[in-house]
Structures are given as C-alpha cells and as structure tokens.
Enzyme design. Structure first.
Site, mmCIF file in Angstrom:
data_model
loop_
_atom_site.group_PDB
_atom_site.id
_atom_site.type_symbol
_atom_site.label_atom_id
_atom_site.label_comp_id
_atom_site.label_asym_id
_atom_site.label_seq_id
_atom_site.Cartn_x
_atom_site.Cartn_y
_atom_site.Cartn_z
ATOM 1 N N GLY A 156 0.776 -1.239 0.000
ATOM 2 C CA GLY A 156 0.000 0.000 0.000
ATOM 3 C C GLY A 156 0.807 1.288 0.000
ATOM 4 N N GLN A 157 2.133 1.169 -0.131
ATOM 5 C CA GLN A 157 2.923 2.395 -0.106
ATOM 6 C C GLN A 157 2.593 3.289 -1.292
ATOM 7 O OE1 GLN A 157 7.076 1.623 0.650
ATOM 8 N NE2 GLN A 157 6.536 0.092 2.178
ATOM 9 N N LYS A 158 2.710 4.573 -1.033
ATOM 10 C CA LYS A 158 2.309 5.580 -2.015
ATOM 11 C C LYS A 158 2.920 5.331 -3.402
ATOM 12 C CE LYS A 158 1.041 10.366 -1.787
ATOM 13 N NZ LYS A 158 1.016 11.560 -0.972
#
Lengths: 184, 192
Positions: free
Chosen positions: A69-71
């Site tokens: 889910g990291q940007k």
C-alpha cells in the site's frame, strides 16, 4: 481455522473466488492475511509487491491477493483489479492523520470500472489499540453511506487477536455467493 | 518423444504446449539466460497445513545477476533434488510458499504451469496467473492444497522408486517461456 470455514462455503456453482485486499501502507493487510492462514503474525515487513494465498479444497478455489500500500506503488494497483469478486479495504483505526488520504484512495478505487460490482468489506483494523477510532467515526469520515451501486459492509477487527476477521470474511463470501447465484 | 522435439518447437514452446504435456521433460526447454526479467527464487517453504509444522524451509543461495543468467551450469546441476522421506506421502493438506524477486522491468501476464508425474502418469497439475509483478519487488505466493490420494500400493511403489516422481514448472511472460524448472523427488526412508 478461519480459512477452512471460508472454503467450505464456496460450493460447486462458484468454483473460483477472488478477493483483493487493499488499503494504505501499515494498515495491517498482510497481518490480516497471515492470521487467516494460521501463520505467524510477528515480524511482518512492509509488502513491496504482493502476497497471494491460493486455497484449493475439493473442486473449489479461493485466491486472496494482498498488494503493498505504499504511495509509490499504489499506481500499480490497477493491474490487479480484473476478475475481483470481493474487495477488502483495510483501515488503520489509529491513524487519524491519514484518514483523509484513506478516504481519497478508497473512493478513487470505487470509481474504477474494473471493480464495478465487487462486494466491499471495510475492515477497521487495530481495534485492540488504545485510542482507536470506532467504526461509527470511521464510517463518517470515509463517507461510506454515500457508496452506491455496490454491496458493502464495515467491520471492526484486530488482526492481532483475530477478532472480527471471520465475521467480515463470512459476510463478503456470502455476499459474493448470493450475487453469483442471482446473476449466474 | 524427446527425439522428435525440434529446436524450433522448443523455441516456440507455448502455454498450450505446457498444458498438453503428459510426461516429464527430459531436457530444459529454455536457458537460464532466457530469464530476461531476472526472476529470482529466494525461498521455498513447505508446511503441513493441518498441524502448521514447517516441513522444509529452503533459502536459495544469494546469487548475482551474472550467475542467475549464466548458461554455463551443466543441465544435471539445474535439476533440483528433493528428499522428503516416506511420511510425506501420508500428509493430507500442504502449503507450499514461494518467495521470489523480480528485476527492474514490469512483468506482465506472468503465468506458471506446473506438473508432477510418477513415471509417466500425471499426479497433479496446476496453473497460476500472477497477472503482474511490480518492478524491483519481492513477492510471495502460497498454495494450499490436498495431496493426491494414493493407494498403499502406489505409495509403496513411489517409495521404492526414488526420483521417479518428477516435476516441470514453466514460467511464461506474455506467452513466452522465460524459465523452466525441473525437480525430482525421493520418498525413500532417510539413512539413519
């Protein structure tokens, strides 16, 4: 074990079901997945790519995809939308500062054509932590009442204790089944 | 069958060809250097799903790119040997976990086709569509499944014929074969 209960619910008619777990980084997506699978939930490091679990039981198959889910990698999420029967959106109930980010990403996701019709379960994770927001508070910020043309539900849970996980997955699997039954 | 296999057939080996195979390959259908996406296996874990006990946890040696893509390794050394022992055949449900890294290119339409054989009989075959891999990432895939049901006679035969259980794993990217793994399995009792 949670998983066997789930797979037993998938009967011949569906054969294969696909769930996609998304949410901001550090929401607890991988921990939820590991807990489902009866695996150790300690020492989980941030997911850069994906973790997939495939469970076959008799003639039925359940695929669960957990994508990081990291940007920097959210732009790749779209590669995993296709054929998704159920979307599990995980919220870190203690992360008040990023709740608006969380709302934006969720609504963006729900506007994607390839996810149209997928059942949605929102897990308000980390309920075991002090200061965690309640599902009512989270529902309000995420404006989930405004979600249209989709079956959705929201569930308080803790990936560490396992509380709420089975109820949430039970709901989404039942919902997918009822949709497939109605239209299939 | 192998003698009929022309270079051209191997070069165009497709997912359809892999699905149609009914006996183990006797050669590698692609070279290590065909792995242009630099897909690298990091770890392989095997657990008994019912008890949760880890039965094998093999970490692949950390090799650099040059070694990964080297065509110098003799074919015999590319075949992986597994020694599981007879008790393994009594397991019911297992989980196999594969951890792999990908290089700096996007991997689109990543498909795996695997078949297990005993002598010339198919024990198990499956296919998995990984869809897409994000560049420079580590990914895991665990598959939980029931082992094929075998009669006591079949188990005995497998135990008495080490390395007659064989598997082929083919990895395709956009229908082009990029990796072929071959493994052989021994279920005879461990030396005490």
């Amino acid at each position: 074990m949670v998983l066997l209960k789930i797979i037993r619910k998938i009967k011949e008619k569906e054969k294969e079901m696909r769930l996609l777990i998304l949410g901001l980084d550090n929401a607890g997506k991988t921990t939820i997945l590991k807990k489902f699978m009866g695996e150790d939930t300690e020492d989980i490091s941030p997911t850069l790519g994906f973790n997939i679990e495939t469970i076959e039981h008799k003639d039925c198959k359940l695929n669960v995809w957990d994508v990081g889910g990291q940007k920097t990698i959210r732009s790749y999420w779209r590669n995993y939308y296709e054929q998704t029967d159920g979307l599990i959106w995980v919220v870190d109930s203690g992360d008040k500062l990023r709740l608006m980010d969380c709302k934006k990403e969720l609504h963006n996701l729900l506007s994607q054509e390839k996810l149209a019709g997928a059942s949605l379960m929102i897990f308000c994770n980390k309920q075991d932590m002090a200061g965690a927001l309640t599902i009512e508070e989270i529902s309000e910020v995420l404006e989930i009442e405004q979600i249209e043309k989709r079956h959705w539900n929201i569930q308080a849970c803790s990936a560490i204790t396992g509380e709420g996980l089975l109820d949430g997955v039970d709901w989404i699997v039942d919902d997918i089944k009822s949709r497939i039954f109605m239209h299939g | 069958m192998e003698s009929d296999l022309t270079v051209e057939m191997v070069e165009n080996f497709s997912p359809e060809d892999a699905k149609a195979m009914d006996k183990p390959a006797e050669m590698f259908y692609c070279k290590p250097s065909d792995n242009t996406y630099k897909i690298k296996f990091i770890r392989y874990k095997l657990r008994d799903y019912d008890s949760g006990i880890t039965l094998a946890d093999l970490e692949h040696p950390d090799i650099d790119e040059e070694q990964l893509l080297s065509d110098e390794i003799p074919d015999e050394e590319r075949v992986i040997n597994y020694k599981f022992g007879p008790d393994f055949l009594d397991l019911q449900t297992i989980g196999t976990q594969l951890e792999f890294a990908v290089g700096d290119k996007e991997v689109k339409d990543f498909l795996m086709i695997e078949k297990h054989y005993f002598k010339d009989r198919i024990l198990k075959d499956y296919m998995f569509d990984f869809k897409f891999c994000i560049p420079n990432t580590v990914n895991t895939w665990e598959q939980i499944y029931d082992l094929p049901e075998l009669t006591d006679e079949e188990k005995e035969e497998i135990i008495e014929n080490p390395y007659e259980v064989k598997s082929d794993t083919f990895f395709f990217v956009q229908d082009k074969l990029v990796m072929h793994s071959r493994a052989i399995y021994d279920y005879s009792p461990f030396d005490v």
